[in-house]
Design a protein around this motif. Structure first.
Motif, short mmCIF file in Angstrom:
data_model
loop_
_atom_site.label_atom_id
_atom_site.label_comp_id
_atom_site.label_asym_id
_atom_site.label_seq_id
_atom_site.Cartn_x
_atom_site.Cartn_y
_atom_site.Cartn_z
N SER A 5 11.68 -9.46 -45.74
CA SER A 5 12.02 -10.63 -46.54
C SER A 5 11.58 -10.48 -47.98
O SER A 5 12.18 -11.08 -48.89
N TYR A 7 11.69 -7.66 -49.90
CA TYR A 7 12.64 -6.86 -50.66
C TYR A 7 14.08 -7.32 -50.50
O TYR A 7 14.96 -6.85 -51.22
N ASN A 8 14.34 -8.22 -49.56
CA ASN A 8 15.67 -8.78 -49.37
C ASN A 8 15.57 -10.30 -49.36
O ASN A 8 15.53 -10.94 -48.29
N THR A 11 16.46 -13.44 -46.67
CA THR A 11 16.42 -13.05 -45.26
C THR A 11 15.44 -13.96 -44.53
O THR A 11 14.35 -14.23 -45.02
N PHE A 35 19.71 -11.71 -41.65
CA PHE A 35 19.80 -11.15 -42.99
C PHE A 35 20.70 -12.00 -43.88
O PHE A 35 21.77 -12.44 -43.46
N ARG A 36 20.26 -12.24 -45.12
CA ARG A 36 20.97 -13.11 -46.04
C ARG A 36 22.44 -12.70 -46.24
O ARG A 36 23.33 -13.56 -46.21
N VAL A 244 23.61 -2.72 -42.68
CA VAL A 244 23.90 -2.04 -43.95
C VAL A 244 25.13 -1.15 -43.80
O VAL A 244 26.02 -1.14 -44.67
N ARG A 364 24.45 -8.09 -50.84
CA ARG A 364 23.75 -6.82 -51.05
C ARG A 364 22.49 -6.73 -50.20
O ARG A 364 21.74 -7.69 -50.08
N PHE A 365 22.29 -5.55 -49.65
CA PHE A 365 21.04 -5.21 -48.99
C PHE A 365 20.23 -4.32 -49.94
O PHE A 365 20.81 -3.51 -50.68
N TYR A 366 18.91 -4.47 -49.88
CA TYR A 366 18.04 -3.66 -50.73
C TYR A 366 17.10 -2.83 -49.86
O TYR A 366 16.68 -3.30 -48.80
#
Length: 371
Positions: A5, A7-8, A11, A35-36, A244, A364-366
């Motif tokens: 959460s 880094y994303n 979430t 996940f967001r 992802v 986007r995922f990070y």
């Protein structure tokens, strides 16, 4: 889980412990994550969610619960995951409550599809998001047929049960049920005691958008099968990496569709194209220009019986049931629309548009950094 959460942003991670929070030895009971990008993607999909549970292979014997939907191209989009100690009322109520709070919040008319697990059925009774008027709960037809076959142990009856469930028209549903009654009165009574709208497409009212089973959630279960022997953090990471990959692959696929200037996804286009070709065989026999209603006669092929379907363009309805169920004009509607000088392509439901598909995978995922 904290890094996920961190880094994303957006979430969701929820925890539930058996012990009080100030207890020196906390014991994990439930954990939920979503996940967001997947949550945001659901806003561009049909309002249908499938849920399922599967057992873990670890020494802790937890269960993995999953909620998924289908995108505009009829591909599975994972929405939420949870690890729980057992599949029962408490765990399903907690999981579905989090799904309603974090995933479907603000979305009206959500259809929840599941098997007939007693824990799910009881939990839904206490969750207004999945009950009328806000939503509905439907049963997976494959599980209904499996339970039916376990009771009567007759493959022919099982096939008739499936046939009844997938019928688009009430008259055909009734005819199939009569065939079951003729074969086995007890089997007929058994099915009659299950509310028709829960398992029959003809009585569904269009809520389930033609999706009859929980196969889409079981598909994700299969994908994560290799992770079910791993620690919780590894399971979460694998679900993250899988999502992802879905976003990367489907963005690439949407680019190819954009290059072709398609109005809709490949799935919707193929269905519309199939029914467009079939509409050539039909003809309008009666019509009312003011109400945009018409009677459409099928066929002309040798050996085929002629049928007449009633089409109402204004209410987006056809007595064959397909238009209401799938959201794509059936061959009868396409024939009638052309008769009235309308473009049938404009009647395709907006959730099948290519723009909705693109927006589904816009999030986007990070990368998650080690801590």
């Amino acid at each position: 889980m904290g890094a996920l959460s961190k880094y994303n942003p957006g979430t969701v991670v929820e925890w539930n412990h058996l012990q009080p929070y100030d207890h020196p030895h906390k014991v994990l009971n439930f954990v939920f994550w979503a996940f967001r990008p997947c949550i945001d993607g659901f806003r561009h999909c049909r309002n249908v969610i499938s849920v399922d549970g599967t057992h873990m292979y670890t020494k802790y014997k937890h269960k993995l619960l999953i909620a998924v939907t289908l995108d505009a191209n009829n591909q599975v989009l994972p929405l939420a995951f949870a690890l729980v100690d057992e599949e029962n009322y408490e765990s399903w109520h907690w999981f579905l409550g989090n799904v309603a709070r974090h995933v479907t919040r603000g979305c009206s008319g959500v259809c929840l599809i599941s098997d007939r697990h007693a824990g799910i059925t009881s939990a839904v009774q206490d969750l207004p998001d999945f009950r009328p008027p806000l939503g509905v709960h439907r049963f997976c037809l494959r599980h209904v047929c499996s339970n039916f076959n376990s009771r009567f142990k007759n493959i022919h009856l099982k096939d008739l049960c499936w046939e009844a469930g997938i019928q688009h028209q009430v008259s055909k549903f009734n005819a199939t049920m009569e065939a079951i009654k003729t074969n086995n009165a007890a089997a007929f009574t058994y099915l009659s005691n299950i509310p028709k709208e829960k398992w029959s497409l003809a009585h569904d009212g269009g809520w389930r958008r033609g999706i009859m089973t929980t196969n889409m959630s079981e598909c994700i279960n299969g994908v994560l099968k290799g992770a079910r022997r791993l620690p919780i953090t590894a399971i979460v990471e694998m679900s993250f990496q899988r999502c992802v990959q879905y976003f990367i692959q489907r963005r690439a696929r949407s680019d190819k569709m954009l290059e072709k200037n398609q109005p809709w996804t490949d799935y919707a286009y193929s269905k519309f194209d199939m029914w467009s070709k079939k509409s050539i065989e039909h003809r309008v026999v009666r019509f009312d220009q003011r109400d945009k209603t018409a009677s459409v006669a099928t066929g002309g092929r040798p050996g085929r019986q002629h049928h007449v379907q009633a089409v109402n363009i204004s209410t987006r309805d056809c007595t064959c049931g397909k238009f209401t169920i799938f959201g794509i004009p059936c061959s009868h509607v396409i024939c009638a629309a052309k008769w009235f000088g309308l473009n049938p392509a404009q009647l395709v439901q907006p959730w099948f548009t290519l723009s909705e598909y693109v927006n589904t995978y816009d999030g986007r995922f990070y990368p998650i950094h080690d801590e």
